[in-house]
Design an enzyme around this catalytic site. Structure first.
Site, PDB file in Angstrom:
ATOM      1  N   GLY A 185       0.687  -4.919   0.824  1.00 40.00           N
ATOM      2  CA  GLY A 185      -0.458  -4.947  -0.086  1.00 40.00           C
ATOM      3  C   GLY A 185      -0.150  -5.628  -1.414  1.00 40.00           C
TER       4      GLY A 185
ATOM      5  N   GLU B  31      -0.506  -9.208  -0.727  1.00 41.75           N
ATOM      6  CA  GLU B  31      -1.949  -9.450  -0.546  1.00 41.75           C
ATOM      7  C   GLU B  31      -2.672  -9.470  -1.895  1.00 41.75           C
ATOM      8  OE1 GLU B  31      -1.868  -6.228   2.359  1.00 41.75           O
ATOM      9  OE2 GLU B  31      -2.955  -7.516   3.751  1.00 41.75           O
TER      10      GLU B  31
ATOM     11  N   GLU C 218       4.429  -5.332   7.447  1.00 46.02           N
ATOM     12  CA  GLU C 218       3.697  -4.249   8.125  1.00 46.02           C
ATOM     13  C   GLU C 218       4.168  -4.009   9.550  1.00 46.02           C
ATOM     14  OE1 GLU C 218       2.300  -6.504   6.187  1.00 46.02           O
ATOM     15  OE2 GLU C 218       0.957  -5.496   4.787  1.00 46.02           O
TER      16      GLU C 218
ATOM     17  N   ALA D 208       0.865  -1.171   0.000  1.00 41.66           N
ATOM     18  CA  ALA D 208       0.000   0.000   0.000  1.00 41.66           C
ATOM     19  C   ALA D 208       0.907   1.228   0.000  1.00 41.66           C
ATOM     20  CB  ALA D 208      -0.871  -0.022   1.246  1.00 41.66           C
TER      21      ALA D 208
HETATM   22  N1  CAA Z   1       4.647   3.150  -0.533  1.00 41.18           N
HETATM   23  C1  CAA Z   1       5.051   4.308  -1.058  1.00 41.18           C
HETATM   24  N2  CAA Z   1       6.231   4.456  -1.704  1.00 41.18           N
HETATM   25  C2  CAA Z   1       7.025   3.377  -1.785  1.00 41.18           C
HETATM   26  C3  CAA Z   1       6.668   2.131  -1.261  1.00 41.18           C
HETATM   27  C4  CAA Z   1       5.412   2.036  -0.607  1.00 41.18           C
HETATM   28  N3  CAA Z   1       4.925   0.871  -0.109  1.00 41.18           N
HETATM   29  N4  CAA Z   1       7.676   1.252  -1.487  1.00 41.18           N
HETATM   30  C5  CAA Z   1       8.619   1.941  -2.158  1.00 41.18           C
HETATM   31  N5  CAA Z   1       8.231   3.217  -2.334  1.00 41.18           N
HETATM   32  C6  CAA Z   1       8.969   4.296  -3.001  1.00 41.18           C
HETATM   33  C7  CAA Z   1      10.110   4.797  -2.136  1.00 41.18           C
HETATM   34  O1  CAA Z   1       9.638   5.732  -1.190  1.00 41.18           O
HETATM   35  C8  CAA Z   1      11.024   5.405  -3.176  1.00 41.18           C
HETATM   36  O2  CAA Z   1      10.504   6.655  -3.557  1.00 41.18           O
HETATM   37  P1  CAA Z   1      11.521   7.913  -3.752  1.00 41.18           P
HETATM   38  O3  CAA Z   1      12.409   7.498  -4.890  1.00 41.18           O
HETATM   39  O4  CAA Z   1      10.603   9.031  -4.092  1.00 41.18           O
HETATM   40  O5  CAA Z   1      12.257   8.052  -2.461  1.00 41.18           O
HETATM   41  C9  CAA Z   1      10.835   4.477  -4.385  1.00 41.18           C
HETATM   42  O6  CAA Z   1       9.618   3.790  -4.170  1.00 41.18           O
HETATM   43  C10 CAA Z   1      11.943   3.442  -4.491  1.00 41.18           C
HETATM   44  O7  CAA Z   1      12.033   2.773  -3.259  1.00 41.18           O
HETATM   45  P2  CAA Z   1      13.416   2.557  -2.480  1.00 41.18           P
HETATM   46  O8  CAA Z   1      14.346   3.670  -2.763  1.00 41.18           O
HETATM   47  O9  CAA Z   1      13.080   2.272  -1.045  1.00 41.18           O
HETATM   48  O10 CAA Z   1      13.935   1.244  -3.226  1.00 41.18           O
HETATM   49  P3  CAA Z   1      14.924   0.128  -2.659  1.00 41.18           P
HETATM   50  O11 CAA Z   1      15.231  -0.731  -3.831  1.00 41.18           O
HETATM   51  O12 CAA Z   1      16.026   0.713  -1.878  1.00 41.18           O
HETATM   52  O13 CAA Z   1      14.014  -0.704  -1.600  1.00 41.18           O
HETATM   53  C11 CAA Z   1      12.041  -1.868  -0.879  1.00 41.18           C
HETATM   54  C12 CAA Z   1      12.932  -1.462  -2.069  1.00 41.18           C
HETATM   55  C13 CAA Z   1      12.790  -2.829   0.043  1.00 41.18           C
HETATM   56  C14 CAA Z   1      10.820  -2.538  -1.474  1.00 41.18           C
HETATM   57  C15 CAA Z   1      11.647  -0.605  -0.070  1.00 41.18           C
HETATM   58  O14 CAA Z   1      11.156   0.371  -0.985  1.00 41.18           O
HETATM   59  C16 CAA Z   1      10.573  -0.834   0.963  1.00 41.18           C
HETATM   60  O15 CAA Z   1      10.859  -1.364   2.021  1.00 41.18           O
HETATM   61  N6  CAA Z   1       9.326  -0.433   0.642  1.00 41.18           N
HETATM   62  C17 CAA Z   1       8.215  -0.540   1.579  1.00 41.18           C
HETATM   63  C18 CAA Z   1       7.705  -1.964   1.672  1.00 41.18           C
HETATM   64  C19 CAA Z   1       6.596  -2.054   2.694  1.00 41.18           C
HETATM   65  O16 CAA Z   1       6.778  -1.793   3.864  1.00 41.18           O
HETATM   66  N7  CAA Z   1       5.398  -2.458   2.212  1.00 41.18           N
HETATM   67  C20 CAA Z   1       4.231  -2.593   3.069  1.00 41.18           C
HETATM   68  C21 CAA Z   1       3.448  -1.349   3.024  1.00 41.18           C
HETATM   69  S1  CAA Z   1       2.200  -1.355   4.266  1.00 41.18           S
HETATM   70  C22 CAA Z   1       0.893  -2.189   3.587  1.00 41.18           C
HETATM   71  O17 CAA Z   1       0.948  -2.666   2.466  1.00 41.18           O
HETATM   72  C23 CAA Z   1      -0.305  -2.262   4.486  1.00 41.18           C
HETATM   73  C24 CAA Z   1      -1.442  -3.039   4.004  1.00 41.18           C
HETATM   74  O18 CAA Z   1      -1.460  -4.257   4.046  1.00 41.18           O
HETATM   75  C25 CAA Z   1      -2.658  -2.352   3.622  1.00 41.18           C
END
Ligand code: CAA
Length: 257
Positions: free
Chosen positions: A110, A113, A133, A65
């Site tokens: 998400g 999911e 999460e 998400a």
């Molecule tokens: N939401 C919003 N933006 C996201 C994102 C997310 N879930 N995942 C990545 N991005 C964005 C980053 O903020 C970044 O944007 P900027 O370039 O503007 O800074 C861009 O995508 C690239 O990401 P990274 O620089 O972090 O890329 P990386 O290769 O270093 O890392 C990753 C990749 C490990 C996937 C890392 O991006 C990460 O940990 N992302 C979040 C994953 C996460 O926690 N997902 C769960 C979300 S909560 C959820 O989904 C709840 C639910 O069930 C409803």
């Protein structure tokens, strides 16, 4: 509706839908959900193809998400946010046609999911799955706590969801979360080949089989058997006649009935 994030491409009786927001690793935002709901309405109403394949552009299937959107929510907003995701993924799961997730990279939160709401998951060898999460002080909100345990069992789900660790494609395959692994450059080809295989079986039988597997899973065994019997019998008024006749006449069935 003019889609900006989802990109549908037709290949005969199969459609490939690509989530395209690569700069945010295809994070699932409000615009994505609005487009997906519109698209699913169209698929349910028109049934213009027999199998849907979903993938992501770039190095992610979907990294979850959209955290930037989520961060601004209050208690009531979060409830609606979760409900919208849950309902949309239920719409996807309930499509009468099979859906294959071609998981090309990160399938986190998400994104994982979303893949679990699909009927079959094929992963590229560099895919990464997880429900991270708890790392954000949250729990999965798009049915991850319920679908993961239904797919891989309670013990494994507790391990992955409580730790917030990610798993690679081999581990996902080993525990039964994914049904196949492909080299990254072959993933879409393999997913489309499986989709074509399914799309050339008896279309009513395929739809009935998906329905029986999905609906029967949460029913009592006897009720599910009763339902199976009815669907089995129904196909004898229909394409089952042609399928069996074709077998006995040593020819390919013609499903145009
Ligand atoms: N939401 C919003 N933006 C996201 C994102 C997310 N879930 N995942 C990545 N991005 C964005 C980053 O903020 C970044 O944007 P900027 O370039 O503007 O800074 C861009 O995508 C690239 O990401 P990274 O620089 O972090 O890329 P990386 O290769 O270093 O890392 C990753 C990749 C490990 C996937 C890392 O991006 C990460 O940990 N992302 C979040 C994953 C996460 O926690 N997902 C769960 C979300 S909560 C959820 O989904 C709840 C639910 O069930 C409803």
């Amino acid at each position: 509706m003019n889609y900006q994030i989802i990109k549908p491409e037709r290949f005969g009786r199969v459609e490939l839908l690509t989530i395209s927001r690569p700069a945010s690793l295809n994070a699932l935002n409000s615009a994505f959900f609005a487009e997906l709901v519109d698209y699913l309405d169209y698929v349910v109403t028109d049934e213009p193809f027999d199998v849907l394949v979903i993938t992501g552009e770039g190095k992610a299937f979907a990294a979850g998400a959209d955290i930037a959107e989520m961060a601004g929510l209050d208690h009531e907003g979060a409830r609606r946010f979760s409900e919208r995701g849950q309902q949309t993924f239920l719409m996807l799961e309930d499509l009468p046609i099979p859906v294959i997730a071609a998981v090309n990279g990160y399938a986190l939160g998400g994104g994982c999911e979303l893949s679990m709401a699909c009927d079959i998951r094929l992963a590229s060898s560099n895919a990464l799955f997880g429900q991270p999460e708890v790392n954000l002080g949250l729990v999965p909100g798009y049915a991850g706590t319920q679908r993961l345990s239904r797919l891989i069992g309670l013990g494994g789900s507790l391990k992955w969801i409580l730790s917030g660790l990610n798993m690679d494609a081999n581990e996902a395959y080993r525990i039964g979360l994914v049904q196949g692994i492909s080299e990254p450059e072959k993933l879409i080809e393999d997913a489309l080949a499986l989709a074509r295989r399914i799309a050339t079986r008896g279309p009513k039988a395929v739809r009935a089989a998906k329905f029986l597997l999905r609906k029967g899973f949460d029913m009592s065994f006897q009720k599910a058997l009763d339902m199976e019997k009815e669907h089995f019998a129904e196909l004898f008024n229909d394409e089952g006649i042609e399928g069996m006749k074709a077998f006995l006449e040593k020819r390919k069935p013609s499903w145009e009935l």
